[in-house]
Motif scaffolding. Structure first.
Motif, PDB file in Angstrom:
ATOM      1  N   TRP A  38       0.832  -1.199   0.000  1.00 37.69           N
ATOM      2  CA  TRP A  38       0.000   0.000   0.000  1.00 37.69           C
ATOM      3  C   TRP A  38       0.867   1.249   0.000  1.00 37.69           C
ATOM      4  O   TRP A  38       0.612   2.198  -0.744  1.00 37.69           O
ATOM      5  CB  TRP A  38      -0.943  -0.024   1.214  1.00 37.69           C
ATOM      6  CG  TRP A  38      -1.692   1.254   1.401  1.00 37.69           C
ATOM      7  CD1 TRP A  38      -2.782   1.681   0.700  1.00 37.69           C
ATOM      8  CD2 TRP A  38      -1.387   2.296   2.337  1.00 37.69           C
ATOM      9  NE1 TRP A  38      -3.187   2.925   1.150  1.00 37.69           N
ATOM     10  CE2 TRP A  38      -2.347   3.320   2.149  1.00 37.69           C
ATOM     11  CE3 TRP A  38      -0.409   2.456   3.312  1.00 37.69           C
ATOM     12  CZ2 TRP A  38      -2.348   4.479   2.908  1.00 37.69           C
ATOM     13  CZ3 TRP A  38      -0.411   3.618   4.060  1.00 37.69           C
ATOM     14  CH2 TRP A  38      -1.368   4.603   3.850  1.00 37.69           C
ATOM     15  N   ARG A  39       1.901   1.266   0.849  1.00 30.51           N
ATOM     16  CA  ARG A  39       2.804   2.421   0.907  1.00 30.51           C
ATOM     17  C   ARG A  39       3.499   2.632  -0.437  1.00 30.51           C
ATOM     18  O   ARG A  39       3.631   3.761  -0.900  1.00 30.51           O
ATOM     19  CB  ARG A  39       3.842   2.259   2.022  1.00 30.51           C
ATOM     20  CG  ARG A  39       3.275   2.291   3.424  1.00 30.51           C
ATOM     21  CD  ARG A  39       2.713   3.616   3.795  1.00 30.51           C
ATOM     22  NE  ARG A  39       3.786   4.562   4.005  1.00 30.51           N
ATOM     23  CZ  ARG A  39       3.623   5.814   4.378  1.00 30.51           C
ATOM     24  NH1 ARG A  39       2.428   6.277   4.581  1.00 30.51           N
ATOM     25  NH2 ARG A  39       4.643   6.601   4.534  1.00 30.51           N
ATOM     26  N   ASP A  41       2.385   1.754  -3.378  1.00 38.77           N
ATOM     27  CA  ASP A  41       1.379   2.230  -4.327  1.00 38.77           C
ATOM     28  C   ASP A  41       1.070   3.708  -4.119  1.00 38.77           C
ATOM     29  O   ASP A  41       0.749   4.417  -5.077  1.00 38.77           O
ATOM     30  CB  ASP A  41       0.084   1.420  -4.199  1.00 38.77           C
ATOM     31  CG  ASP A  41       0.238  -0.024  -4.656  1.00 38.77           C
ATOM     32  OD1 ASP A  41       1.248  -0.343  -5.329  1.00 38.77           O
ATOM     33  OD2 ASP A  41      -0.641  -0.837  -4.308  1.00 38.77           O
ATOM     34  N   GLU A  42       1.134   4.177  -2.874  1.00 35.95           N
ATOM     35  CA  GLU A  42       0.841   5.565  -2.551  1.00 35.95           C
ATOM     36  C   GLU A  42       2.017   6.505  -2.806  1.00 35.95           C
ATOM     37  O   GLU A  42       1.834   7.720  -2.872  1.00 35.95           O
ATOM     38  CB  GLU A  42       0.421   5.685  -1.078  1.00 35.95           C
ATOM     39  CG  GLU A  42      -0.949   5.119  -0.794  1.00 35.95           C
ATOM     40  CD  GLU A  42      -2.042   5.953  -1.426  1.00 35.95           C
ATOM     41  OE1 GLU A  42      -2.026   7.188  -1.284  1.00 35.95           O
ATOM     42  OE2 GLU A  42      -2.917   5.358  -2.081  1.00 35.95           O
ATOM     43  N   VAL A  45       1.699   9.306  -5.429  1.00 38.60           N
ATOM     44  CA  VAL A  45       0.753  10.350  -5.030  1.00 38.60           C
ATOM     45  C   VAL A  45       1.439  11.322  -4.069  1.00 38.60           C
ATOM     46  O   VAL A  45       1.341  12.544  -4.222  1.00 38.60           O
ATOM     47  CB  VAL A  45      -0.507   9.716  -4.388  1.00 38.60           C
ATOM     48  CG1 VAL A  45      -1.402  10.770  -3.773  1.00 38.60           C
ATOM     49  CG2 VAL A  45      -1.262   8.888  -5.415  1.00 38.60           C
ATOM     50  N   HIS A  46       2.143  10.795  -3.085  1.00 42.40           N
ATOM     51  CA  HIS A  46       2.859  11.647  -2.130  1.00 42.40           C
ATOM     52  C   HIS A  46       3.930  12.478  -2.840  1.00 42.40           C
ATOM     53  O   HIS A  46       4.105  13.665  -2.529  1.00 42.40           O
ATOM     54  CB  HIS A  46       3.496  10.805  -1.026  1.00 42.40           C
ATOM     55  CG  HIS A  46       2.506  10.232  -0.079  1.00 42.40           C
ATOM     56  ND1 HIS A  46       2.591   8.958   0.418  1.00 42.40           N
ATOM     57  CD2 HIS A  46       1.393  10.758   0.475  1.00 42.40           C
ATOM     58  CE1 HIS A  46       1.583   8.724   1.230  1.00 42.40           C
ATOM     59  NE2 HIS A  46       0.840   9.798   1.283  1.00 42.40           N
ATOM     60  N   ARG A 125      -6.058  11.596   6.778  1.00 44.59           N
ATOM     61  CA  ARG A 125      -6.897  10.712   5.967  1.00 44.59           C
ATOM     62  C   ARG A 125      -7.686  11.456   4.892  1.00 44.59           C
ATOM     63  O   ARG A 125      -8.388  10.830   4.108  1.00 44.59           O
ATOM     64  CB  ARG A 125      -7.843   9.908   6.855  1.00 44.59           C
ATOM     65  CG  ARG A 125      -7.085   8.952   7.758  1.00 44.59           C
ATOM     66  CD  ARG A 125      -7.943   7.950   8.445  1.00 44.59           C
ATOM     67  NE  ARG A 125      -9.113   8.533   9.081  1.00 44.59           N
ATOM     68  CZ  ARG A 125      -9.967   7.869   9.835  1.00 44.59           C
ATOM     69  NH1 ARG A 125      -9.782   6.598  10.062  1.00 44.59           N
ATOM     70  NH2 ARG A 125     -10.994   8.476  10.381  1.00 44.59           N
ATOM     71  N   PHE A 128      -5.654  13.061   0.256  1.00 40.16           N
ATOM     72  CA  PHE A 128      -5.795  12.612  -1.126  1.00 40.16           C
ATOM     73  C   PHE A 128      -7.159  11.960  -1.307  1.00 40.16           C
ATOM     74  O   PHE A 128      -7.593  11.182  -0.463  1.00 40.16           O
ATOM     75  CB  PHE A 128      -4.695  11.619  -1.485  1.00 40.16           C
ATOM     76  CG  PHE A 128      -3.325  12.080  -1.089  1.00 40.16           C
ATOM     77  CD1 PHE A 128      -2.793  13.258  -1.590  1.00 40.16           C
ATOM     78  CD2 PHE A 128      -2.571  11.353  -0.202  1.00 40.16           C
ATOM     79  CE1 PHE A 128      -1.536  13.698  -1.211  1.00 40.16           C
ATOM     80  CE2 PHE A 128      -1.302  11.776   0.180  1.00 40.16           C
ATOM     81  CZ  PHE A 128      -0.783  12.951  -0.327  1.00 40.16           C
ATOM     82  N   PHE A 170      -5.737  12.430  -8.948  1.00 36.72           N
ATOM     83  CA  PHE A 170      -6.298  12.575  -7.603  1.00 36.72           C
ATOM     84  C   PHE A 170      -6.493  14.046  -7.257  1.00 36.72           C
ATOM     85  O   PHE A 170      -6.034  14.932  -7.975  1.00 36.72           O
ATOM     86  CB  PHE A 170      -5.391  11.909  -6.550  1.00 36.72           C
ATOM     87  CG  PHE A 170      -4.048  12.559  -6.385  1.00 36.72           C
ATOM     88  CD1 PHE A 170      -3.818  13.458  -5.344  1.00 36.72           C
ATOM     89  CD2 PHE A 170      -2.996  12.283  -7.247  1.00 36.72           C
ATOM     90  CE1 PHE A 170      -2.589  14.058  -5.178  1.00 36.72           C
ATOM     91  CE2 PHE A 170      -1.757  12.878  -7.087  1.00 36.72           C
ATOM     92  CZ  PHE A 170      -1.552  13.767  -6.059  1.00 36.72           C
TER      93      PHE A 170
END
Length: 180
Positions: A38-39, A41-42, A45-46, A125, A128, A170
Motif C-alpha cells: 500500500w505504501r 502504491d501511494e 501520489v505523495h 486521511r 488525497f 487525484f
C-alpha cells in the motif's frame, strides 16, 4: 548426556518453538507485506503532492502534517510533525489516554499547531481523494487528537480555507492559511 526420553522431549519443545515462531511470522508477515505494498502504491501520489507544494508554496513556509515522510522531503518545506515524532513540544505532551489509540498517532496539540501559524495544514486521511472533499467529510475523517483539537479551535476555520487541488489522478485536499 540426556536420556533418550529427555532428548525426545527437548526435541519436541524446540520443534514447537520453531513452529510457533513460524506461525507468528506467517500471521504478521502478510499484514506487513500488504502495508508495504500500500505504501509503495501511494508513493507516487505523495511525490506528486510534495512536488506541487514545492512549486506553489513560498519556500520556507511551514507545512503541518501527521505522517510526514515523502511530502516534506519532496516539497523542501520546513514541517511541523503533528504526531510529535520530530517535534519536541508535541512529543513531550502527556496524553491521558496514551496506549489506547493507534500506535504512533496518539499525540498532538492543535492549539500549538495553530500558534505556529503554518501556511498549509494537512488532515492525514483527507489529504488525497478521488473527488474534492467537503469540510463535513474532512471533519469525519479526523484521525488524531491534534486534528480533533484543530477542528474544535475557532481559529482553525477562521484562519484557514479548504482547498481541493486537482493533480494528475487525484485531488490534493489541504487547508491554506488565509491572508492576514
Amino acid at each position: 548426556g540426556l536420556s533418550r526420553g529427555r532428548a525426545l522431549a527437548w526435541y519436541v519443545v524446540r520443534l514447537a518453538l520453531v513452529g510457533a515462531a513460524g506461525a507468528t511470522l506467517l500471521m504478521t508477515g502478510e499484514p506487513a507485506r500488504t502495508f508495504a505494498q500500500w505504501r509503495a502504491d501511494e508513493l507516487p501520489v505523495h511525490r506528486e503532492a510534495g512536488r506541487w507544494l514545492k512549486d506553489h508554496v513560498a519556500p520556507g513556509s511551514l507545512l503541518a502534517t501527521g505522517n510526514a515522510g515523502v511530502l516534506p522531503y519532496e516539497s523542501g518545506l520546513p514541517t511541523l510533525d503533528m504526531y510529535g515524532l520530530c517535534d519536541r513540544h508535541i512529543a513531550m505532551r502527556v496524553m491521558p489516554r496514551m496506549g489506547l489509540g493507534p500506535a504512533g498517532h496518539e499525540k498532538g496539540d492543535g492549539k500549538y499547531v495553530l500558534d505556529r501559524k503554518p501556511a498549509i495544514i494537512l488532515v492525514m486521511r483527507a489529504r488525497f481523494s478521488d473527488k474534492p472533499l467537503r469540510l463535513e467529510e474532512i471533519e469525519g475523517l479526523r484521525f488524531s487528537v491534534g486534528e480533533t483539537e484543530l477542528f474544535n479551535d475557532p481559529r482553525f476555520l477562521a484562519d484557514y480555507e479548504l482547498v481541493s487541488q486537482r493533480l494528475p489522478g487525484f485531488y490534493f485536499n489541504y487547508f491554506k492559511r488565509r491572508a492576514s
